[in-house]
Design a protein around this motif. Sequence first.
Motif, PDB file in Angstrom:
ATOM      1  N   LEU A   1      -9.685   8.442  -1.088  1.00  0.00           N
ATOM      2  CA  LEU A   1      -8.670   9.051  -0.445  1.00  0.00           C
ATOM      3  C   LEU A   1      -8.381   8.660   0.977  1.00  0.00           C
ATOM      4  O   LEU A   1      -7.592   7.985   1.633  1.00  0.00           O
ATOM      5  CB  LEU A   1      -8.453  10.523  -0.603  1.00  0.00           C
ATOM      6  CG  LEU A   1      -6.879  10.923  -0.417  1.00  0.00           C
ATOM      7  CD1 LEU A   1      -6.037  10.428  -1.400  1.00  0.00           C
ATOM      8  CD2 LEU A   1      -7.008  12.538  -0.577  1.00  0.00           C
TER       9      LEU A   1
ATOM     10  N   GLY B   1     -13.658  10.672  -5.011  1.00  0.00           N
ATOM     11  CA  GLY B   1     -12.518  10.710  -4.830  1.00  0.00           C
ATOM     12  C   GLY B   1     -12.150  11.058  -3.341  1.00  0.00           C
ATOM     13  O   GLY B   1     -11.142  10.329  -2.794  1.00  0.00           O
ATOM     14  N   ALA B   2     -12.694  11.861  -2.692  1.00  0.00           N
ATOM     15  CA  ALA B   2     -12.309  12.113  -1.256  1.00  0.00           C
ATOM     16  C   ALA B   2     -12.722  10.771  -0.347  1.00  0.00           C
ATOM     17  O   ALA B   2     -11.534  10.482   0.452  1.00  0.00           O
ATOM     18  CB  ALA B   2     -13.306  13.155  -0.775  1.00  0.00           C
TER      19      ALA B   2
ATOM     20  N   GLU C   1      12.284  -5.445   5.027  1.00  0.00           N
ATOM     21  CA  GLU C   1      11.545  -6.171   3.695  1.00  0.00           C
ATOM     22  C   GLU C   1      12.255  -6.997   3.089  1.00  0.00           C
ATOM     23  O   GLU C   1      11.632  -7.963   2.474  1.00  0.00           O
ATOM     24  CB  GLU C   1      11.273  -4.774   2.763  1.00  0.00           C
ATOM     25  CG  GLU C   1      10.303  -3.690   3.379  1.00  0.00           C
ATOM     26  CD  GLU C   1      10.313  -2.532   2.543  1.00  0.00           C
ATOM     27  OE1 GLU C   1      10.483  -2.589   1.441  1.00  0.00           O
ATOM     28  OE2 GLU C   1      10.096  -1.627   3.121  1.00  0.00           O
TER      29      GLU C   1
ATOM     30  N   PHE D   1      -6.540   2.546   5.455  1.00  0.00           N
ATOM     31  CA  PHE D   1      -5.794   1.485   5.245  1.00  0.00           C
ATOM     32  C   PHE D   1      -4.511   1.594   5.765  1.00  0.00           C
ATOM     33  O   PHE D   1      -3.845   0.666   6.575  1.00  0.00           O
ATOM     34  CB  PHE D   1      -6.005   1.129   3.816  1.00  0.00           C
ATOM     35  CG  PHE D   1      -7.096   0.031   3.685  1.00  0.00           C
ATOM     36  CD1 PHE D   1      -6.905  -1.168   4.341  1.00  0.00           C
ATOM     37  CD2 PHE D   1      -7.944   0.305   2.646  1.00  0.00           C
ATOM     38  CE1 PHE D   1      -7.678  -2.179   3.914  1.00  0.00           C
ATOM     39  CE2 PHE D   1      -8.712  -0.846   2.288  1.00  0.00           C
ATOM     40  CZ  PHE D   1      -8.738  -1.812   3.135  1.00  0.00           C
ATOM     41  N   ALA D   2      -3.754   2.725   5.083  1.00  0.00           N
ATOM     42  CA  ALA D   2      -2.181   2.533   5.418  1.00  0.00           C
ATOM     43  C   ALA D   2      -2.024   2.794   6.609  1.00  0.00           C
ATOM     44  O   ALA D   2      -0.913   2.259   7.209  1.00  0.00           O
ATOM     45  CB  ALA D   2      -1.673   3.826   4.627  1.00  0.00           C
TER      46      ALA D   2
ATOM     47  N   ILE E   1      -7.916   5.148   1.752  1.00  0.00           N
ATOM     48  CA  ILE E   1      -6.723   4.553   1.548  1.00  0.00           C
ATOM     49  C   ILE E   1      -5.710   4.878   2.496  1.00  0.00           C
ATOM     50  O   ILE E   1      -5.122   4.215   3.204  1.00  0.00           O
ATOM     51  CB  ILE E   1      -5.906   5.472   0.084  1.00  0.00           C
ATOM     52  CG1 ILE E   1      -6.349   4.714  -1.074  1.00  0.00           C
ATOM     53  CG2 ILE E   1      -4.602   5.421   0.111  1.00  0.00           C
ATOM     54  CD1 ILE E   1      -6.439   5.461  -2.232  1.00  0.00           C
TER      55      ILE E   1
ATOM     56  N   SER F   1      -2.703  -0.806   8.581  1.00  0.00           N
ATOM     57  CA  SER F   1      -2.101  -2.148   8.025  1.00  0.00           C
ATOM     58  C   SER F   1      -0.592  -2.274   8.816  1.00  0.00           C
ATOM     59  O   SER F   1       0.022  -3.321   8.513  1.00  0.00           O
ATOM     60  CB  SER F   1      -2.082  -2.244   6.646  1.00  0.00           C
ATOM     61  OG  SER F   1      -1.592  -0.848   5.859  1.00  0.00           O
ATOM     62  N   GLY F   2      -0.111  -1.241   9.530  1.00  0.00           N
ATOM     63  CA  GLY F   2       1.226  -1.336  10.102  1.00  0.00           C
ATOM     64  C   GLY F   2       2.402  -1.817   9.351  1.00  0.00           C
ATOM     65  O   GLY F   2       2.679  -1.178   8.131  1.00  0.00           O
ATOM     66  N   SER F   3       3.283  -2.477  10.145  1.00  0.00           N
ATOM     67  CA  SER F   3       4.645  -2.470   9.363  1.00  0.00           C
ATOM     68  C   SER F   3       4.502  -3.495   8.386  1.00  0.00           C
ATOM     69  O   SER F   3       3.514  -4.072   8.112  1.00  0.00           O
ATOM     70  CB  SER F   3       5.501  -3.031  10.689  1.00  0.00           C
ATOM     71  OG  SER F   3       5.973  -4.498  10.256  1.00  0.00           O
ATOM     72  N   ALA F   4       5.630  -3.345   7.664  1.00  0.00           N
ATOM     73  CA  ALA F   4       5.623  -4.044   6.325  1.00  0.00           C
ATOM     74  C   ALA F   4       5.430  -5.498   6.283  1.00  0.00           C
ATOM     75  O   ALA F   4       5.741  -6.263   7.559  1.00  0.00           O
ATOM     76  CB  ALA F   4       7.074  -3.661   5.740  1.00  0.00           C
ATOM     77  N   ASN F   5       4.785  -5.939   5.332  1.00  0.00           N
ATOM     78  CA  ASN F   5       4.347  -7.282   5.088  1.00  0.00           C
ATOM     79  C   ASN F   5       5.038  -8.136   5.928  1.00  0.00           C
ATOM     80  O   ASN F   5       6.270  -8.690   5.625  1.00  0.00           O
ATOM     81  CB  ASN F   5       4.589  -7.592   3.757  1.00  0.00           C
ATOM     82  CG  ASN F   5       5.788  -6.902   3.034  1.00  0.00           C
ATOM     83  OD1 ASN F   5       6.843  -7.397   3.398  1.00  0.00           O
ATOM     84  ND2 ASN F   5       5.753  -6.008   2.225  1.00  0.00           N
TER      85      ASN F   5
ATOM     86  N   ASN G   1      14.569  -1.732   6.694  1.00  0.00           N
ATOM     87  CA  ASN G   1      13.123  -1.824   6.987  1.00  0.00           C
ATOM     88  C   ASN G   1      12.732  -3.073   7.168  1.00  0.00           C
ATOM     89  O   ASN G   1      11.570  -3.302   7.437  1.00  0.00           O
ATOM     90  CB  ASN G   1      12.426  -1.192   5.793  1.00  0.00           C
ATOM     91  CG  ASN G   1      11.619  -0.022   6.174  1.00  0.00           C
ATOM     92  OD1 ASN G   1      11.891   0.469   7.558  1.00  0.00           O
ATOM     93  ND2 ASN G   1      10.721   0.599   5.590  1.00  0.00           N
TER      94      ASN G   1
ATOM     95  N   GLN H   1       6.310 -11.742   6.802  1.00  0.00           N
ATOM     96  CA  GLN H   1       6.406 -12.618   5.912  1.00  0.00           C
ATOM     97  C   GLN H   1       6.812 -14.037   6.502  1.00  0.00           C
ATOM     98  O   GLN H   1       7.134 -14.246   7.591  1.00  0.00           O
ATOM     99  CB  GLN H   1       7.685 -12.484   4.764  1.00  0.00           C
ATOM    100  CG  GLN H   1       7.332 -11.294   3.795  1.00  0.00           C
ATOM    101  CD  GLN H   1       6.965 -12.164   2.697  1.00  0.00           C
ATOM    102  OE1 GLN H   1       7.121 -13.456   2.531  1.00  0.00           O
ATOM    103  NE2 GLN H   1       6.177 -11.395   1.520  1.00  0.00           N
TER     104      GLN H   1
ATOM    105  N   VAL I   1     -16.295  14.007  -7.049  1.00  0.00           N
ATOM    106  CA  VAL I   1     -15.456  14.568  -5.912  1.00  0.00           C
ATOM    107  C   VAL I   1     -15.572  13.777  -4.738  1.00  0.00           C
ATOM    108  O   VAL I   1     -14.689  13.315  -3.854  1.00  0.00           O
ATOM    109  CB  VAL I   1     -15.859  16.094  -5.731  1.00  0.00           C
ATOM    110  CG1 VAL I   1     -14.942  16.734  -4.389  1.00  0.00           C
ATOM    111  CG2 VAL I   1     -15.230  16.970  -6.821  1.00  0.00           C
TER     112      VAL I   1
END
Lengths: 311, 313, 538
Positions: free
Chosen positions: C18, C14-15, C259, C24-25, C21, C28-32, C257, C34, C11
């Motif tokens: 989570l 897992g926590a 992308e 991280f999200a 994750i 890491s801000g706006s989409a990749n 977006n 490029q 547990v």
Amino acid sequence: MTARTSIAPPAEIVGAPVASRPTVWRKLRKNPSVLLGATIVLIMLFIGLIAPVIAPTDPTAINPAARNLLPLAESSARLEDGTRATIVHLMGTDSLGRDVYTRVLYGARVSILVGITVALVSVAIGTIIGTAAGYFRWLDSLIMRIMDGLMAIPAILLAIALVSLSSAGITTVIIAITVPEVPRIVRLVRSIVLSVREEPYVEAAITVGTPVLPLLIRHVLPNTIAPLIVQGTFVCASAILVEAILSFLGIGIPPETPTWGNIMAEGRQLFRLFPHNILFPGIFLAVTVLAVNILGDGLRDTLDPKMEKRA
Amino acid sequence: MISYILRRLAATIPVMLIVAVLVFLMLRLTPSDPAAIIAGDNATSEQILAIRAKLGLDQPIVTQFFTWLGRVLSGDFGNSFFFKKTVWELVSNRIEPTLSLSALTMVFAIAIAVPLGAIAAYRQGTLIDRVVMGFSVLGFSVPVFVIGYVLVYVFAINLGWFPVQGYQRLASGIGPWLQSLILPAVTLSVIYIALIARMTRTSMLDVLSEDYIRTARAKGQTEAKVLFRHALKNAAVPIVTVVGIGIALLIGGVVVTESVYSIPGLGRLTVDAVLARDFPVIQAIILLFSLVYVLINLIVDLSYTIFDPRIRH
Amino acid sequence: MQPVNYSRRTVLIGAAALAGILSFAAISGSANAQDEDTLRVVMQADVRIVDPIWTTSYIVRDHGYMIYDTLFAMDANGEIQPQMVDRYTVSEDKLTYTFTLRGGLLWHDNQPVTTADIIPSIKRWAARDALGQTVMTFVTSIEAKDDLTFEIKLKEPTGLLIFALGKPSSNVPFMMPKRIAETDPNTQISEFIGSGPFVFMSDEWRPGDKAVYTKFEGYKPRSEAPSGLTGGKVAKVSRVEWRVIADQQQAVNALLNGEIDIIQQPGADLFPLLKDDPSIKIVDWNPYGYQFNLRFNQAVKPFDNPKIRQAALYALNQEDFLQAAIGNPEYYTVCKAMFVCGTQLETIAGMEDKLESNFAKSKQLLADAGYDGEPVVLLHSTDLPALTNIAPVAKSLLERGGFVVDMQSMDWQTVLSRRVRKEPPSQGGWNAMATYWSSADVLNPVMGAFFNASGDKAAFGWPNDPEMEELRRRFVRADALEEQKGIAEAVQLREAESPTHIVLGQFNLPGATRSNVSGWIPAAAPVFWNIEKGNGGE
């Protein structure tokens, strides 16, 4: 995704003998899940049955001049006899100008028909095969190996493969959804038959030379009824969802046929602009599947209380 | 133990053989003609015949089957009918996204569902219990693509937290990788959370009524300790079983989720291959998925002995 | 007490995972972000087959324009101009053409381009392409004079030789190195080397996911400014990725977006999402547009009877199809001219009273022809956005015109395999199907594959009409525009009596780009040279 609320029971299941009828009936009527689920399912079934009466138009009638209308918009169309008719589109129209409300009502027919047919057919075939496997030792290992093989192929892949490899049609879709369901029923029935065979009264009947068929019908099959009703209900819920998924992937029942899955598949490209095409059939679908699942839970609690613990 | 594992492994062979026969028959008995599709728009019937001969589709079915099986056993899945690539090249490229998506989904599902189910059981009959159980039935009843679209609309378009679609390979860094996978994994995990939460609750209810739990409580251990250390441990067997069974669900869900989010994984390859009647690819994918399913369930069976020492084979 | 606290650990792990994750999200801000040098494009389809001579599929044609070059090409005014050819001369009797290649052209493996490569390339193309086959019947020889000069000799004059070599759309006569060009025309090539402005990265090619092209440093562009498919093909980005996003709406979302940079052809219904967004530009890259067609199978009943085909011509109307398939009138044109509105050969001859949904006339023709109510099998493709709504409208209109229609829905791949079958529908054949052509493919009755009425040798549908064939032969010989116009009109009059196919209207779907993308050249095919990507858009 295939919704399988129940878990395929392993082989050591003991079939719960059916209690005497009046008690079961009273218990069922008192169970709130059964009542709620059954009521909603019956309402949906009724809507499907009377769709031709209450729907304002034909579910396949297209009107290119009235595409993608929002809910409550009106359109008028010239009829064959030259008069003009005005229709209020309660749920808007799709990209061919078909009335979504009409299609959703008719959709109840097809979706529930698919669900119930798959449940009945898979239970029927599963019972026959499962009984044969459980009763005739020499057939058992052959049948069960084939069933193991079928079960090892993920259900949705099997359905996708089956449905897309022959011509699209409601029969094909029903077969494709049924085939992956059968092995689970077979396992369930077989395990019950195996355990019932060992019962003293069945052994006694065998000893006195009762022929196989009456023996099976009189002593063995009644023990399978309760678990099968429960299992069948869950199969029905799952089949309605799988139909929608196949339609979503573009390999389901021909798109002209109004099913909830088809309406959503049609609407998915324009979800951001016209979410009603997904929303309305989605609500009907979710409510129906939810009701069938609730009904299944209620039936299980009443008829077959041990089922959930069997895993 | 080892002989048991070997016996179980040996038992998967006939199952896989049957899968091979079933898949092969299913594809060959259909009316569609890959040769005609490959030949393209302006092909004459001689050209189609030539292609059919080249692919070996003019041989008797039994010959075709054994030729194919022989190759598969030596690790050669043949060439795709359509792409100038071997089946293995196509498939191996697609494994990473699918594996990532499945693994993350499982992590989410277990991390969320097990505590939810445990709490629901602990507070049986309360509002929390009802909400959890209500959610779990709902989770089974909403098609995965509807969940996907709603999540994209809210979290990718309106809030802009995640990309709308696509997949970043692990090689491009763990941050982008995770970011590209969170929405798909959440979408796909809904049904597992429902399934696992439900199973956890049921098994916990059983365990909580057992004597040793009462003993533990009587000894004055904290409720959290009782719940997570004693009860959950003993409820693990059914939970692990359900995770194993969930693999079949997961594979089905992957097909749809990958379509919604344009993830170049095995699920999308399946749909593409089926639409193109690319027999060698379809056969390879179904075999692969079946093998995974069989093996995971084998592992689940074996793990019983770890979770519950009472089970010995 | 139980010995292991395994479950608590699970547990906790897992926590922690989570939480990790989620954080991280968040960071890491706006989409990749490029590389500015990479153009990320969503095309109308996935590149699966990579031989543009072998297939007529448009996505493969577009792939061809990335990596191959052509001898001639069509400019923005519809004129054919030299491309790989530096100059050419025509003899007095119009029977000998002498071509000289530009010096310094290189294949992607850095070998020089010579006439030894060009001649087999022309021959392989001419063996597959309908126009190429026709023109080759006029050719007596193709010979190399030296490494850069070659000569084509004709039996009799035709105005179509240069046009054919500069044909803008499928099959385009793309030039390939000798060893590849000598592949049997009925076998697909397996090496992808051209002399165009981009190099195909075959090891990065993942069908169903992406195709990658990088700038060819050895390309020597013409000095003229780009115009249509001619002029200097200067690659201004170092890398172009064609990404596959099968779901149209998700492609639009990805563009919004940031992308991806370009959608070649977003569905017409999705334009409202793009139009008002300041970060998006709509680019009308294809002034020629497309033409919807309904094709008959004339090898079987009932469409073997011209009267019954004519009945369909009366029963249909274009507005309904265009509304249903495209929707926004900005992007479609009702146009009965078979050789496309706005071109030199545009005419309405013979079509005045047709395509007006005159159901009474249709029913009367059916009665005269003795139509027995046998269902017409109409193939419905469900996975090509532009075609999905065509067949249901055809069904509805044909039924109102007195036909009995059995619409069979299937994916496009199945349509492709069904439509090559000549058998009656009961044995797996078909009666009618809808498709669309790039207008650039149907500019005259010789190019337009559906006009070929040579029976078994014609395209699927197999019309057999000697009168039509005679008209098409006359067209090839015609030299002057006035003469061509006269023949085109005669062809259309013949079509009004005995249709090989019905034109269901014209449409044009623009592309959409991020606003920092510029330089997309309008042409008959989407091309990616000259496109630049600034850094202003995100």
